[in-house]
Design a protein around this motif. Structure first.
Motif, PDB file in Angstrom:
ATOM      1  N   GLU A 171      -1.083   7.641   1.445  1.00 20.25           N
ATOM      2  CA  GLU A 171      -0.283   6.558   0.868  1.00 20.25           C
ATOM      3  C   GLU A 171      -1.169   5.536   0.173  1.00 20.25           C
ATOM      4  O   GLU A 171      -0.805   5.000  -0.884  1.00 20.25           O
ATOM      5  CB  GLU A 171       0.546   5.890   1.971  1.00 20.25           C
ATOM      6  N   ALA A 172      -2.338   5.251   0.749  1.00 19.53           N
ATOM      7  CA  ALA A 172      -3.254   4.288   0.135  1.00 19.53           C
ATOM      8  C   ALA A 172      -3.717   4.768  -1.231  1.00 19.53           C
ATOM      9  O   ALA A 172      -3.842   3.969  -2.175  1.00 19.53           O
ATOM     10  CB  ALA A 172      -4.451   4.055   1.056  1.00 19.53           C
ATOM     11  N   ARG A 173      -3.960   6.059  -1.362  1.00 24.05           N
ATOM     12  CA  ARG A 173      -4.351   6.598  -2.671  1.00 24.05           C
ATOM     13  C   ARG A 173      -3.226   6.439  -3.683  1.00 24.05           C
ATOM     14  O   ARG A 173      -3.467   6.140  -4.865  1.00 24.05           O
ATOM     15  CB  ARG A 173      -4.768   8.061  -2.528  1.00 24.05           C
ATOM     16  N   ALA A 174      -1.991   6.595  -3.249  1.00 21.10           N
ATOM     17  CA  ALA A 174      -0.853   6.396  -4.143  1.00 21.10           C
ATOM     18  C   ALA A 174      -0.765   4.940  -4.586  1.00 21.10           C
ATOM     19  O   ALA A 174      -0.421   4.641  -5.743  1.00 21.10           O
ATOM     20  CB  ALA A 174       0.443   6.819  -3.448  1.00 21.10           C
ATOM     21  N   VAL A 175      -1.078   4.023  -3.673  1.00 24.29           N
ATOM     22  CA  VAL A 175      -1.090   2.597  -4.003  1.00 24.29           C
ATOM     23  C   VAL A 175      -2.129   2.319  -5.088  1.00 24.29           C
ATOM     24  O   VAL A 175      -1.866   1.623  -6.072  1.00 24.29           O
ATOM     25  CB  VAL A 175      -1.383   1.754  -2.739  1.00 24.29           C
ATOM     26  N   GLU A 176      -3.313   2.883  -4.918  1.00 24.55           N
ATOM     27  CA  GLU A 176      -4.369   2.668  -5.912  1.00 24.55           C
ATOM     28  C   GLU A 176      -3.999   3.275  -7.255  1.00 24.55           C
ATOM     29  O   GLU A 176      -4.208   2.661  -8.312  1.00 24.55           O
ATOM     30  CB  GLU A 176      -5.686   3.252  -5.410  1.00 24.55           C
ATOM     31  N   ARG A 177      -3.425   4.481  -7.247  1.00 24.20           N
ATOM     32  CA  ARG A 177      -3.037   5.132  -8.503  1.00 24.20           C
ATOM     33  C   ARG A 177      -2.002   4.315  -9.266  1.00 24.20           C
ATOM     34  O   ARG A 177      -1.966   4.329 -10.499  1.00 24.20           O
ATOM     35  CB  ARG A 177      -2.484   6.534  -8.224  1.00 24.20           C
ATOM     36  N   ALA A 178      -1.155   3.589  -8.536  1.00 19.80           N
ATOM     37  CA  ALA A 178      -0.116   2.779  -9.178  1.00 19.80           C
ATOM     38  C   ALA A 178      -0.670   1.519  -9.815  1.00 19.80           C
ATOM     39  O   ALA A 178       0.047   0.833 -10.548  1.00 19.80           O
ATOM     40  CB  ALA A 178       0.963   2.422  -8.163  1.00 19.80           C
ATOM     41  N   GLY A 179      -1.950   1.197  -9.526  1.00 19.21           N
ATOM     42  CA  GLY A 179      -2.566   0.031 -10.147  1.00 19.21           C
ATOM     43  C   GLY A 179      -2.532  -1.237  -9.335  1.00 19.21           C
ATOM     44  O   GLY A 179      -2.867  -2.306  -9.841  1.00 19.21           O
ATOM     45  N   ALA A 180      -2.143  -1.142  -8.061  1.00 19.97           N
ATOM     46  CA  ALA A 180      -2.100  -2.339  -7.210  1.00 19.97           C
ATOM     47  C   ALA A 180      -3.502  -2.874  -6.976  1.00 19.97           C
ATOM     48  O   ALA A 180      -4.493  -2.146  -7.034  1.00 19.97           O
ATOM     49  CB  ALA A 180      -1.429  -2.014  -5.876  1.00 19.97           C
ATOM     50  N   ASP A 181      -3.588  -4.159  -6.688  1.00 17.91           N
ATOM     51  CA  ASP A 181      -4.882  -4.817  -6.495  1.00 17.91           C
ATOM     52  C   ASP A 181      -5.430  -4.648  -5.081  1.00 17.91           C
ATOM     53  O   ASP A 181      -6.643  -4.613  -4.884  1.00 17.91           O
ATOM     54  CB  ASP A 181      -4.749  -6.317  -6.795  1.00 17.91           C
ATOM     55  N   VAL A 182      -4.531  -4.580  -4.096  1.00 21.03           N
ATOM     56  CA  VAL A 182      -4.929  -4.564  -2.682  1.00 21.03           C
ATOM     57  C   VAL A 182      -4.003  -3.620  -1.931  1.00 21.03           C
ATOM     58  O   VAL A 182      -2.797  -3.571  -2.204  1.00 21.03           O
ATOM     59  CB  VAL A 182      -4.847  -5.979  -2.063  1.00 21.03           C
ATOM     60  N   VAL A 183      -4.548  -2.870  -0.971  1.00 23.04           N
ATOM     61  CA  VAL A 183      -3.729  -2.054  -0.083  1.00 23.04           C
ATOM     62  C   VAL A 183      -3.749  -2.686   1.307  1.00 23.04           C
ATOM     63  O   VAL A 183      -4.805  -3.073   1.814  1.00 23.04           O
ATOM     64  CB  VAL A 183      -4.207  -0.593  -0.033  1.00 23.04           C
ATOM     65  N   ILE A 184      -2.579  -2.816   1.897  1.00 19.63           N
ATOM     66  CA  ILE A 184      -2.455  -3.298   3.275  1.00 19.63           C
ATOM     67  C   ILE A 184      -2.364  -2.068   4.175  1.00 19.63           C
ATOM     68  O   ILE A 184      -1.381  -1.330   4.124  1.00 19.63           O
ATOM     69  CB  ILE A 184      -1.211  -4.181   3.461  1.00 19.63           C
ATOM     70  N   ALA A 185      -3.409  -1.827   4.958  1.00 19.79           N
ATOM     71  CA  ALA A 185      -3.434  -0.685   5.867  1.00 19.79           C
ATOM     72  C   ALA A 185      -2.767  -1.093   7.174  1.00 19.79           C
ATOM     73  O   ALA A 185      -3.307  -1.892   7.938  1.00 19.79           O
ATOM     74  CB  ALA A 185      -4.876  -0.243   6.117  1.00 19.79           C
ATOM     75  N   GLN A 186      -1.579  -0.555   7.411  1.00 24.49           N
ATOM     76  CA  GLN A 186      -0.787  -0.954   8.578  1.00 24.49           C
ATOM     77  C   GLN A 186      -0.876   0.101   9.669  1.00 24.49           C
ATOM     78  O   GLN A 186      -0.382   1.218   9.514  1.00 24.49           O
ATOM     79  CB  GLN A 186       0.681  -1.167   8.180  1.00 24.49           C
TER      80      GLN A 186
END
Length: 371
Positions: A171-186
């Motif tokens: 899921e974190a990789r999908a967040v990065e691919r979408a261009g988000a600045d920060v991933v919240i690892a929950q």
């Protein structure tokens, strides 16, 4: 911390956005003024209700803050398209009907009606986005999925940073691919809803612990990581930062803060020995969420269907009536696994205590490494 974050807040402490009335403007302002990042929760509010809280918060602090949005939920698998009449009644809809029948006794007990499960799936997402594009805020975070690339780009164009929750490295990789600045690892320890991108019943209870998750995410993406899940002490913030996080997000720790909008019963329950443990449950909303184990969770959790937000709408009047009756056994007492470590302090003072604990932990680590 990453420079992306230090420009926003000097201390690696993010106050989690907690929907349902906990994350009020007074709480977010106190955290931001103390050097953390305060958050408003737009979930379950109208677009105008969100806008009014933003205006109120801006009147309380000049410091950066964030606003959290829930992603619209896809149709529950098997849902009817409505084109073929009753023959297409979805299995999930039937499960919601069965659950409603089970809850009839609760409605009678609390002298209220069950809510309409078909009250909407998108939480006013498009209208809220429109407000946030017209009236930009420093940070917008997203829960329950990854926003479209064009949404993230549009927020970037108005100067807003984007945070997105992930519960796995994939899921974190999908967040990065979408261009988000920060991933919240929950991590699975977190109170409230798990921010999984897909609600897969087969994975219930199989979440990843925070330290393992942070390490996995850190090795999977190049964007900053904020760690969330069960964090209550500065030493834990030091631990997740050592594992690769740039900051920590705390929710349960702030529920009992003086400025928190949480119901008094909720605040009291966090440290009440009567509520000894937490459990992931679908009982209140139809999506996995960690709460203190009470009567409602024990009796209905095993039978609650995977149907969010239908179950949320269905049980909302029950939870409201339980609060009015002063009955904590009927409330959704969201709590992380560290709930018994909660400290009833003003939010700004709690941030100061956490900063001091973090500094002490880092000094101890440095001293140990120098031996």
């Amino acid at each position: 911390m990453s420079s992306v974050l230090t420009d926003l807040f000097p201390h690696p402490i993010v106050q989690a956005p907690m929907a349902g009335g906990v994350s009020v403007p007074q709480l977010a302002a106190a955290v931001s003024d103390a050097g953390g990042l305060g958050f408003l929760a737009a979930g379950y509010k109208t677009a105008d209700g969100m806008y009014q809280e933003i205006k109120q918060l801006r009147g309380l602090t000049s410091r950066p803050f964030g606003v959290n949005l829930f992603l619209p939920q896809p149709e529950t698998p098997g849902a009817s398209t409505g084109s073929a009449g009753a023959a297409d009644t979805a299995p999930s809809n039937a499960a919601v009907d069965v659950y409603a029948h089970q809850l009839a006794g609760e409605a009678s007990w609390y002298e209220t009606e069950l809510g309409d499960p078909e009250s909407g799936r998108d939480d006013g997402y498009d209208a809220k986005l429109a407000v946030l594009l017209d009236n930009p805020v420093p940070v917008v975070s997203f829960h329950f999925g990854v926003p479209a690339r064009e949404v993230i780009d549009s927020l970037h164009r108005v100067g807003t940073l984007t945070f997105v929750t992930a519960t796995t490295a994939e899921e974190a990789r999908a967040v990065e691919r979408a261009g988000a600045d920060v991933v919240i690892a929950q991590g699975v320890e977190a109170g409230g809803h798990q921010g999984t991108h897909r609600d897969v019943p087969e994975t219930d209870g199989s979440g990843i612990g925070l330290l393992s998750l942070v390490a996995q995410v850190r090795e999977s993406v190049g964007i900053p990581v904020v760690a969330a899940g069960g964090i209550m002490r500065g030493g834990q913030i030091a631990a997740v930062c050592a594992a690769g996080a740039s900051a920590a997000q705390l929710g349960t720790a702030f529920v009992v803060a003086h400025e928190s909008g949480a119901h008094a019963l909720h605040k009291q329950a966090l440290t009440n020995p009567l509520f000894a443990r937490t459990e992931l449950t679908r009982a209140f909303t139809g999506r996995p969420a960690r709460a203190l184990v009470n009567r409602f969770l024990r009796e209905h959790g095993p039978y609650a269907p995977a149907a969010y937000p239908e179950v949320h709408h269905l049980t909302a009047p029950l939870r409201k009536a339980a609060a009015k009756a002063g009955d904590a056994q009927g409330l959704a007492l969201w709590a992380g696994q560290g709930h018994r470590m909660a400290r009833e302090l003003p939010a700004g003072q709690l941030v100061e205590v956490l900063i001091a604990e973090l500094a002490a932990a880092r000094t101890a680590l440095s001293a140990g490494g120098a031996r």
